[in-house]
Design a protein around this motif. Structure first.
Motif, PDB file in Angstrom:
ATOM      1  N   GLU A 157      43.255  44.254  45.454  1.00 47.73           N
ATOM      2  CA  GLU A 157      41.945  44.838  45.775  1.00 47.73           C
ATOM      3  C   GLU A 157      40.818  44.051  45.116  1.00 47.73           C
ATOM      4  N   ILE A 158      40.997  43.752  43.829  1.00 50.80           N
ATOM      5  CA  ILE A 158      39.943  43.042  43.091  1.00 50.80           C
ATOM      6  C   ILE A 158      40.308  41.585  42.842  1.00 50.80           C
ATOM      7  N   LYS A 159      41.486  41.156  43.356  1.00 52.04           N
ATOM      8  CA  LYS A 159      41.918  39.759  43.258  1.00 52.04           C
ATOM      9  C   LYS A 159      42.031  39.300  41.797  1.00 52.04           C
ATOM     10  N   HIS A 160      42.595  40.133  40.968  1.00 55.25           N
ATOM     11  CA  HIS A 160      42.865  39.773  39.584  1.00 55.25           C
ATOM     12  C   HIS A 160      44.369  39.601  39.404  1.00 55.25           C
ATOM     13  N   MET A 161      44.727  38.615  38.633  1.00 54.97           N
ATOM     14  CA  MET A 161      46.137  38.344  38.382  1.00 54.97           C
ATOM     15  C   MET A 161      46.474  38.687  36.939  1.00 54.97           C
ATOM     16  N   MET A 162      47.597  39.368  36.738  1.00 55.30           N
ATOM     17  CA  MET A 162      48.066  39.713  35.397  1.00 55.30           C
ATOM     18  C   MET A 162      49.454  39.135  35.194  1.00 55.30           C
ATOM     19  N   VAL A 163      49.626  38.430  34.078  1.00 54.25           N
ATOM     20  CA  VAL A 163      50.920  37.878  33.707  1.00 54.25           C
ATOM     21  C   VAL A 163      51.298  38.505  32.375  1.00 54.25           C
ATOM     22  N   GLN A 164      52.469  39.120  32.347  1.00 56.42           N
ATOM     23  CA  GLN A 164      52.923  39.825  31.156  1.00 56.42           C
ATOM     24  C   GLN A 164      53.914  38.958  30.388  1.00 56.42           C
ATOM     25  N   PHE A 165      53.589  38.723  29.104  1.00 53.05           N
ATOM     26  CA  PHE A 165      54.465  37.964  28.212  1.00 53.05           C
ATOM     27  C   PHE A 165      54.880  38.853  27.047  1.00 53.05           C
ATOM     28  N   GLU A 166      55.894  38.417  26.335  1.00 51.69           N
ATOM     29  CA  GLU A 166      56.347  39.179  25.175  1.00 51.69           C
ATOM     30  C   GLU A 166      55.253  39.275  24.115  1.00 51.69           C
ATOM     31  N   VAL A 190      39.840  29.321  36.499  1.00 48.38           N
ATOM     32  CA  VAL A 190      40.010  30.768  36.392  1.00 48.38           C
ATOM     33  C   VAL A 190      38.938  31.332  35.464  1.00 48.38           C
ATOM     34  N   ARG A 191      38.800  32.636  35.500  1.00 51.88           N
ATOM     35  CA  ARG A 191      37.914  33.334  34.565  1.00 51.88           C
ATOM     36  C   ARG A 191      38.694  34.508  33.974  1.00 51.88           C
ATOM     37  N   PHE A 192      38.922  34.423  32.673  1.00 50.49           N
ATOM     38  CA  PHE A 192      39.680  35.463  31.995  1.00 50.49           C
ATOM     39  C   PHE A 192      38.845  36.734  31.883  1.00 50.49           C
ATOM     40  N   MET A 193      39.535  37.854  31.950  1.00 44.86           N
ATOM     41  CA  MET A 193      38.855  39.146  31.859  1.00 44.86           C
ATOM     42  C   MET A 193      38.125  39.252  30.520  1.00 44.86           C
ATOM     43  N   GLY A 194      36.840  39.631  30.594  1.00 45.36           N
ATOM     44  CA  GLY A 194      36.024  39.748  29.400  1.00 45.36           C
ATOM     45  C   GLY A 194      35.277  38.491  29.039  1.00 45.36           C
ATOM     46  N   HIS A 195      35.508  37.390  29.795  1.00 46.38           N
ATOM     47  CA  HIS A 195      34.817  36.127  29.527  1.00 46.38           C
ATOM     48  C   HIS A 195      33.811  35.850  30.645  1.00 46.38           C
ATOM     49  N   LYS A 196      32.738  35.166  30.295  1.00 45.81           N
ATOM     50  CA  LYS A 196      31.693  34.848  31.268  1.00 45.81           C
ATOM     51  C   LYS A 196      31.772  33.407  31.767  1.00 45.81           C
ATOM     52  N   GLY A 221      52.065  39.378  24.718  1.00 41.64           N
ATOM     53  CA  GLY A 221      50.875  40.047  25.237  1.00 41.64           C
ATOM     54  C   GLY A 221      50.624  39.689  26.691  1.00 41.64           C
ATOM     55  N   ASN A 222      49.619  40.316  27.270  1.00 42.46           N
ATOM     56  CA  ASN A 222      49.289  40.108  28.678  1.00 42.46           C
ATOM     57  C   ASN A 222      48.022  39.283  28.813  1.00 42.46           C
ATOM     58  N   ILE A 223      47.939  38.525  29.893  1.00 39.51           N
ATOM     59  CA  ILE A 223      46.708  37.811  30.234  1.00 39.51           C
ATOM     60  C   ILE A 223      46.284  38.247  31.635  1.00 39.51           C
ATOM     61  N   ILE A 224      44.987  38.462  31.808  1.00 40.43           N
ATOM     62  CA  ILE A 224      44.424  38.892  33.090  1.00 40.43           C
ATOM     63  C   ILE A 224      43.279  37.948  33.436  1.00 40.43           C
ATOM     64  N   PHE A 225      43.294  37.425  34.631  1.00 43.46           N
ATOM     65  CA  PHE A 225      42.238  36.495  35.029  1.00 43.46           C
ATOM     66  C   PHE A 225      42.057  36.548  36.538  1.00 43.46           C
ATOM     67  N   SER A 226      40.903  36.112  36.978  1.00 45.93           N
ATOM     68  CA  SER A 226      40.624  35.917  38.400  1.00 45.93           C
ATOM     69  C   SER A 226      40.589  34.420  38.672  1.00 45.93           C
ATOM     70  N   VAL A 227      41.084  34.012  39.820  1.00 43.27           N
ATOM     71  CA  VAL A 227      41.135  32.593  40.180  1.00 43.27           C
ATOM     72  C   VAL A 227      39.864  32.235  40.939  1.00 43.27           C
ATOM     73  N   GLN A 228      39.140  31.240  40.451  1.00 43.31           N
ATOM     74  CA  GLN A 228      37.864  30.854  41.054  1.00 43.31           C
ATOM     75  C   GLN A 228      38.002  29.718  42.063  1.00 43.31           C
ATOM     76  N   SER A 229      38.945  28.796  41.836  1.00 40.95           N
ATOM     77  CA  SER A 229      39.024  27.586  42.663  1.00 40.95           C
ATOM     78  C   SER A 229      39.954  27.733  43.859  1.00 40.95           C
ATOM     79  N   ALA A 230      40.621  28.858  44.002  1.00 42.54           N
ATOM     80  CA  ALA A 230      41.530  29.081  45.128  1.00 42.54           C
ATOM     81  C   ALA A 230      41.747  30.580  45.256  1.00 42.54           C
ATOM     82  N   ASP A 231      42.521  30.971  46.257  1.00 39.84           N
ATOM     83  CA  ASP A 231      42.906  32.363  46.359  1.00 39.84           C
ATOM     84  C   ASP A 231      43.976  32.643  45.303  1.00 39.84           C
TER      85      ASP A 231
END
Length: 714
Positions: free
Chosen positions: A655-664, A610-616, A666-676
């Motif tokens: 639309e942009i294929k980003h996944m967001m998981v909300q935890f108590e 995966v690639r987390f939002m804001g990371h290269k 905080g939230n994490i947002i990432f795009s999956v590189q190795s699969a859909d």
């Protein structure tokens, strides 16, 4: 103007329908308000012969979907004059590779969602709890070299091999390729394989081509030989595909054959292991919608590592055997890592299973009596499980002090280490105590008794506990990865003997779950650790197994990295370990194998790049039955852990294929590189679904709830 006796010009048009059974196209006058059921009825009434068409439906290749609702109209589906529909059977022949690597040819409903198709298939095969399994597309070694998103980018530029291009189409649910010169009818596929044949692909006499999931060879003279052993199946053989009752999955061939072994991949890194999850089918879509066609090959595998009531009962023999086989091939092909002692235990258990299988141990229960019927055995399983749980609760016992009002504590002298970068630190000896899930370290027992402040305090809740035992070398260590706001802090404990090791592993595991030592499972947890250690201690000098049925081939018993190291010693080492398990019945040996597999540190981790939002840079995400973990791609170290118990929601921006998981926290947002991204979404939803299963013996599978949790917003 009249056409076929009907007036054209009142909103009607000529609808072209390709009839796959007759390999011909028919044209009929249709209107937008015609129901799908009426279209099929009108079509079948135009045929010169009578036939049962109840298993047929309309498939729309251009839109890649079934027109499965007979009461819907053509307008509701958006069918117009330019559409070409296919009238084709819903049940089609498919080759499925089972977890034990055998191939079975069967009829699968291509029109229902994949989850329902797996449920029907498992029912035919006699495998309980089908919600734990799914179908996946066979991968090739080249698929492990690049991420799925990178392959899509190469496809967009048009620089891709035909085989890889087809694979990307299948994983995204592409429609079948059409032959434009044949009026939109499907191109001629290669001949279907023999029912008893194993797929063969060879480049010796020509080039490899792919059609759907097939790889077939083209001879130098341009003719196609189908690429499979044997002759095409007869119609009578196809009729036999509907019955799988004679197929026994409780036992498997000792050696599935080199061609079946070649279908397995051996990942060389964590990144390659993460890319192996690209092939899972979408449970919400039908098999047909995902590019799978007649006689294609799919793999049936256990997908979600949360198994409901595994027991050494004849009623669960098929499921237990297939799970054992999947665990076995994972270990032999290094999908999971283990120590040398653990590998010898797995090899010894495998040898015992093979000896028991050859002796016919699968036909009898543990005490040698005739096995009860599956229905009666299933009922006994439920009763025994409830009684065992009640017994564990009642036998929890008072705390070590004997005072039921006191808070139990585990304490003793241990060596501990807190690794830091760029510094060399040795183990220190201290008085370590564990109480209420908190680890405290003092310089001495006297300092702790005097009430001095501890030098180290560790909160065990949500910590990752990894036992690292080497009984042959008398080394017993525990790796703790303790969560903090920014990362996971590592700490090691070293025990003096296996009894101390078992107690501290049990204490740390309970603390990581938020439980105290008063929990009734402490004794059971410690006992299971001791039992596993006892099995890993070889009995040197014991009598060897007489009349071995076959020579122990190294590649069939141990992972490749151990073969060179144990060259010339493997057989003796396996036999020494076998002395510990030589009295186990068949089903109990398989269950013990599975339990040892489940005790491995990396067990149950489904990895994704995966690639987390804001990371290269790319990272690794591990999805397990109760948490998400971020891992270092190079070392596999745990960077951060998020528990499902603190998760509030998970969703995907399609639309942009980003996944967001909300935890108590905080939230994490990432795009999956190795699969859909849908694959990760389905893994999380699937584990949540499995955690909601009840212990009711009459529970029914809630497919609607499964799709609510895994389907997402499409």
């Amino acid at each position: 103007m009249l056409a076929d006796g009907e007036l054209v010009g009142d909103g009607s048009w000529n609808l072209t329908i390709y009839v796959s059974d007759m390999n011909m196209s028919r044209t009929m006058v249709a209107k937008g308000d015609m129901h799908i059921g009426g279209v099929m009825l009108k079509l079948t009434e135009s045929f010169e012969f009578k036939k049962d068409w109840s298993d047929h439906a309309l498939w729309w290749p251009q839109r890649n979907k079934w027109l499965s609702r007979p009461k819907h109209t053509l307008d509701q589906y958006g069918v117009h004059a330019d559409a070409v529909l296919h009238f084709t059977p819903m049940h089609k022949p498919l080759r499925v590779q089972l977890p034990d690597l055998r191939y079975v040819d069967c009829r699968i409903d291509f029109s229902i969602n994949t989850f329902s198709a797996v449920v029907q298939l498992c029912k035919s095969l006699g495998i309980r709890h089908p919600e734990e399994l799914s179908l996946c597309i066979p991968l090739e070694p080249s698929h492990l070299k690049q991420n799925y998103q990178s392959l899509k980018e190469v496809k967009r530029r048009g620089n891709m091999s035909p085989a890889t291009n087809n694979f990307i189409g299948m994983t995204r649910g592409s429609s079948n390729s059409l032959d434009k010169s044949n009026g939109g009818c499907p191109a001629t596929p290669p001949p279907p394989r023999s029912l008893s044949a194993t797929p063969v692909a060879s480049q010796q006499n020509g080039t490899l081509r792919r059609y759907g999931g097939h790889i077939y060879s083209t001879q130098s003279d341009g003719s196609s030989d189908g690429g499979y052993c044997g002759t095409p199946p007869r119609a009578a053989s196809l009729d036999a595909l509907d019955s799988l009752a004679d197929l026994s999955l409780a036992d498997s061939p000792i050696d599935p054959g080199p061609q079946s072994r070649e279908s397995l991949l051996t990942p060389k890194s964590l990144m390659e292991r993460a890319r192996m999850n690209v092939g899972w089918l979408d449970s919400s879509l039908s098999i047909m919608e995902q590019g799978i066609r007649e006689w294609d090959t799919l793999q049936l595998r256990f997908k979600l590592y949360s198994f409901y009531e595994l027991s050494a009962r004849p009623a669960d023999a098929a499921r237990l055997n297939q799970l054992y086989q999947q665990a076995r091939w994972q270990l032999l092909h290094q999908e999971l890592m283990c120590t040398e002692e653990e590998m010898m235990l797995f090899a010894a258990l495998q040898l015992q299973i093979e000896l028991q299988t050859l002796a016919g141990g699968s036909t009898e229960s543990v005490d040698g009596a005739r096995a009860p019927s599956p229905t009666a055995a299933a009922a006994e399983d439920e009763i025994d499980a409830a009684l065992s749980e009640l017994q564990a609760q009642l036998e929890g016992g008072p705390p070590p002090s004997g005072d039921i009002t006191s808070v139990p504590e585990l304490a003793g002298y241990l060596k501990y280490l807190r690794p830091k970068r760029f510094t060399l630190k040795a183990y220190k000896r201290g008085w370590v105590s564990c109480r209420d899930g908190v680890l405290r370290i003092h310089s001495s027992r006297e300092a702790a008794a005097a009430g001095d402040a501890p030098s180290v305090v560790v909160e065990l809740r949500w910590a990752e506990v990894t036992p690292d035992a080497h009984p042959a070398q008398r080394k017993y260590a525990i790796k703790l990865e303790v969560p903090s706001e920014d990362a996971m802090h590592e700490m090691w404990l070293r025990c003096e003997n296996e009894d101390q090791f078992a107690d501290w592993v049990a204490a740390c595991r309970l603390g990581s779950r938020g439980r105290s030592l008063a929990d009734s499972s402490f004794t059971t947890e410690a006992a299971s650790v001791k039992a596993l250690l006892a099995l890993q201690k070889p009995q040197v000098g014991v009598a060897t197994v007489q009349n071995l049925p076959h020579h122990i081939q190294p590649e069939n018993y141990v992972a490749p990295r151990f073969i060179k190291k144990l060259k010339g010693k493997l057989t003796q080492r396996v036999l020494e370990s076998h002395a510990n398990v030589k009295d186990l019945p068949l089903l109990e040996a398989k269950l013990q194998y599975i339990r040892a597999w489940q005790a491995l540190p990396d067990y149950g981790q489904s990895l994704f790049v995966v690639r987390f939002m804001g990371h290269k840079k790319d990272s690794l995400i591990s999805v397990t039955n109760n948490r998400l973990m971020r891992l270092d791609p190079n070392t596999g170290d745990h960077i951060k852990t998020w528990r499902y118990s603190t998760m509030k929601a998970w969703n995907v921006n399609w639309e942009i294929k980003h996944m967001m998981v909300q935890f108590e926290e905080g939230n994490i947002i990432f795009s999956v590189q190795s699969a859909d991204c849908k694959v990760v979404h389905e893994f999380i939803g699937g584990y949540i679904f499995l955690s909601m299963r009840s212990k009711d013996a009459n529970q029914t599978l809630d497919e609607e709830l499964f799709h609510k949790l895994t389907g997402g917003w499409t």
